[in-house]
Design a protein around this motif. Structure first.
Motif, PDB file in Angstrom:
ATOM      1  N   ASP A 215       0.863  -1.179   0.000  1.00 33.31           N
ATOM      2  CA  ASP A 215       0.000   0.000   0.000  1.00 33.31           C
ATOM      3  C   ASP A 215       0.902   1.233   0.000  1.00 33.31           C
ATOM      4  O   ASP A 215       1.688   1.435   0.925  1.00 33.31           O
ATOM      5  CB  ASP A 215      -0.897  -0.025   1.237  1.00 33.31           C
ATOM      6  CG  ASP A 215      -1.775   1.211   1.338  1.00 33.31           C
ATOM      7  OD1 ASP A 215      -2.184   1.725   0.287  1.00 33.31           O
ATOM      8  OD2 ASP A 215      -2.030   1.674   2.469  1.00 33.31           O
ATOM      9  N   HIS A 220      -3.490   2.918  -3.404  1.00 36.16           N
ATOM     10  CA  HIS A 220      -3.982   2.322  -2.165  1.00 36.16           C
ATOM     11  C   HIS A 220      -4.323   0.857  -2.388  1.00 36.16           C
ATOM     12  O   HIS A 220      -5.042   0.500  -3.324  1.00 36.16           O
ATOM     13  CB  HIS A 220      -5.222   3.069  -1.672  1.00 36.16           C
ATOM     14  CG  HIS A 220      -5.848   2.438  -0.465  1.00 36.16           C
ATOM     15  ND1 HIS A 220      -5.229   2.409   0.756  1.00 36.16           N
ATOM     16  CD2 HIS A 220      -7.031   1.798  -0.293  1.00 36.16           C
ATOM     17  CE1 HIS A 220      -5.998   1.789   1.637  1.00 36.16           C
ATOM     18  NE2 HIS A 220      -7.099   1.404   1.012  1.00 36.16           N
ATOM     19  N   THR A 236      -6.238   1.345   6.413  1.00 34.95           N
ATOM     20  CA  THR A 236      -5.264   0.345   5.981  1.00 34.95           C
ATOM     21  C   THR A 236      -5.405  -0.910   6.829  1.00 34.95           C
ATOM     22  O   THR A 236      -6.073  -0.911   7.867  1.00 34.95           O
ATOM     23  CB  THR A 236      -3.832   0.885   6.115  1.00 34.95           C
ATOM     24  OG1 THR A 236      -3.530   1.059   7.506  1.00 34.95           O
ATOM     25  CG2 THR A 236      -3.683   2.228   5.392  1.00 34.95           C
ATOM     26  N   ASN A 254      -2.847  10.032   5.716  1.00 32.55           N
ATOM     27  CA  ASN A 254      -3.570   8.917   6.310  1.00 32.55           C
ATOM     28  C   ASN A 254      -4.098   9.334   7.675  1.00 32.55           C
ATOM     29  O   ASN A 254      -3.360   9.428   8.642  1.00 32.55           O
ATOM     30  CB  ASN A 254      -2.643   7.709   6.453  1.00 32.55           C
ATOM     31  CG  ASN A 254      -3.397   6.467   6.871  1.00 32.55           C
ATOM     32  OD1 ASN A 254      -4.469   6.561   7.451  1.00 32.55           O
ATOM     33  ND2 ASN A 254      -2.831   5.313   6.579  1.00 32.55           N
TER      34      ASN A 254
END
Length: 585
Positions: A215, A220, A236, A254
């Protein structure tokens, strides 16, 4: 132009280093926190923690067994379409056996097809399930064996699975599949009992393991979904295992929290995406749902949605419809599902990123060229020629601006010498000179600014789209989405040792270095000796930097370099003064 070109190349080198080394630096210098367990132990056994949605619980991994053994243990309904082959497990009513007949695992002629879904208890178990939770009513679960009214599910023959709880309620799941990758599941409960019941329909997709693909901030891989806030790429596998985002992950945006990740949404979809493939459950586009992701021990992850509780009176039935996508992330296929079925942002299953407005037209044109010609490599070359032709007028204006700038250099030096003690006045006089001579000093930057998003967009298109996967070009190049396999340092693979990626220099990267050498050679030699040395080794540095990238991207860059050489020869002929080296003061 030369300074702008050099700055662009330096930018490309730094960007490539970041792309190649970012994940390594993150894992090396910013390790993740310890992973808190998602299950608890009772009498030495793993006990499943219930999902906070009121929906299905996620279970931990079991002892792994052979795929064929597991498939033979339970009754099944076959799935047969032009693009899919597999079966529905009547135990638990799960779609847990699916291969993609159009896509092979490798470029080998006898390679087996891509296996997307596998039953629980096998390596890399991956499946979808549909059911109900209820209060005061017995509902089917993962051990319930349904009865089917048919033996094979095809686009023309739907199949219904039945189960009666012997308490007055009859549960039915009607499966239909289209000609591509979309299943429609109609969930029905008929209440023939004496009292009302409360039910919450749900759908889930469960996955064991995180796969082999990384990733990254450019693509992604892992949990993905569209909720009321739009598409999210923030969640994730590490988040679901209780790990906070890495330092670099936070830099790239993120923002997902560790642990559970659930959302209230109307419609949307969620599932797990790999580089080229996706499995996702999709509620009715107007249904309010509680949806999200969670995990159990053993790298088991689940995405699910649950509808609001519904009361079913005696003599009445509850009907809800869900969809399940299991297949390749073909750009046109995803867009058609988004348009025809009203699935919100389904095309964003491909992580286009910031430049989607540029990437989508590039892909559409590239795909059209491929369908017209039949060779993806030739299509990339024609795409490159098209792009460079379109920006050629800009390059002409850039050269004309540079010629004008060079012509007024003596006047600029005279102004700077005259007002060397008054910087503000010198700047004012220089700006007046620009205006009088009708020269724009920023004109030389425009082609570089145009090429940066185009280059990055093409990189993303070649990185993300499955349409280039396993596409041959010429000779030994059988897969444009992979690095050049003809590595020179181990004698094209004849020597039995594996090269690290930065030394796996193939023939195509060497051609890239040669093309850049001639492009640099055509430029005027810089005055500074250190600059001469830097730009002498720059083509060969870029050769090593670009070697691990897809051959398709290298074909684009080689074509672009050759076009630049031809373009520069033409424009230097029109503006010969630019070829002359600058005179030292």
């Amino acid at each position: 132009m030369k300074e702008d070109t050099r700055n662009f190349i330096l930018f490309a080198v730094l960007a490539a280093i970041i792309l190649l080394g970012g994940n390594f630096l993150s894992a090396k210098f910013f390790p993740h926190a310890a992973n808190p367990p998602a299950t608890k132990m009772v009498d030495g056994k793993s006990e499943v923690v219930a999902a906070p949605t009121g929906g299905p619980a996620v279970t931990d991994a079991t002892r792994l067994r052979d795929l064929e053994v597991v498939r033979r243990e339970t009754p099944r309904v076959a799935i047969q379409t032009a693009d899919l082959q597999g079966s529905i497990n009547l135990k638990g009513a799960r779609i847990d056996d699916l291969t993609l007949t159009k896509y092979k695992q490798t470029i080998d002629k006898n390679s087996p097809p891509i296996r997307l879904l596998s039953p629980r208890g096998t390596k890399d178990a991956y499946f979808a399930g549909f059911g109900w939770n209820g209060d005061g009513v017995t509902v089917p679960n993962g051990d319930t064996v349904f009865t089917a009214n048919g033996t094979t599910l095809t686009p023309n023959t739907p199949v219904t699975l039945y189960w009666d709880n012997k308490q007055g309620q009859r549960f039915a799941l009607t499966f239909a599949v289209d000609a591509k990758y979309m299943f429609t599941v109609r969930q029905t409960v008929a209440n023939a009992g004496p009292a009302p019941i409360s039910l919450r329909p749900y759908a889930l997709v469960s996955r064991s393991g995180v796969g082999t693909e990384a990733d990254t901030w450019t693509n992604h891989i892992g949990p993905i979904g569209v909720f009321d806030k739009g598409a999210t790429y923030d969640i994730t596998f590490d988040n679901l295992k209780g790990k906070e985002a890495s330092f670099l992950g936070k830099i790239w945006g993120n923002s997902a929290k560790a642990g559970e990740n659930f959302f209230n949404s109307t419609g949307g979809w969620l599932g797990f995406g790999d580089k080229y493939f996706l499995a996702a459950v999709i509620p009715d586009h107007g249904a309010p749902v509680r949806a999200g992701f969670h995990a159990a021990t053993g790298d088991v992850f689940q995405g699910d949605f649950t509808l609001a509780p519904r009361v079913v009176a005696p003599g009445k039935a509850l009907v809800s419809t869900a969809k399940f996508f299991a297949g390749a992330k073909e750009t046109n296929t995803l867009d058609r599902y988004e348009d025809r079925l009203g699935i919100q942002h389904f095309g964003k299953a491909i992580d286009w990123g910031w430049f989607e407005i540029v990437e989508k037209p590039i892909f559409k044109y590239l795909d059209w060229l491929f369908r017209m010609i039949g060779n993806f490599g030739v299509a990339i070359i024609l795409l490159t020629v098209t792009i460079r032709t379109l920006i050629f007028p800009v390059a002409q204006r850039q050269f004309a601006s540079m010629a004008a700038m060079k012509a007024i250099q003596p006047k600029m030096k005279a102004i700077q010498e005259k007002y060397k003690d008054d910087k503000a006045r010198a700047q004012q006089e220089v700006m007046a000179l620009y205006k009088a001579e009708k020269v724009n000093p920023l004109a030389g930057c425009l082609p570089t600014l145009i090429q940066i998003p185009i280059m990055y967009s093409l990189y993303k298109v070649l990185l993300l789209t499955i349409e280039m996967r396993h596409q041959p070009f010429v000779g030994w190049i059988h897969d444009l989405s992979a690095p050049d396999p003809a590595t020179i340092l181990n004698m094209f693979g004849y020597l039995p040792y594996h090269l690290p990626s930065f030394l796996a220099i193939g023939v195509v990267p060497v051609l890239l270095g040669v093309s850049m050498f001639f492009q640099f050679k055509l430029n005027p030699a810089p005055m500074d000796e250190a600059q001469k040395q830097v730009f002498a080794i720059m083509p060969w540095m870029l050769m090593f930097v670009m070697a691990p990238f897809a051959v398709g991207l290298q074909v684009y860059w080689i074509t672009s370099n050759l076009w630049t050489v031809a373009q520069q020869r033409l424009l230097y002929a029109r503006h010969p003064g630019l070829k002359e080296p600058a005179v030292k003061k």
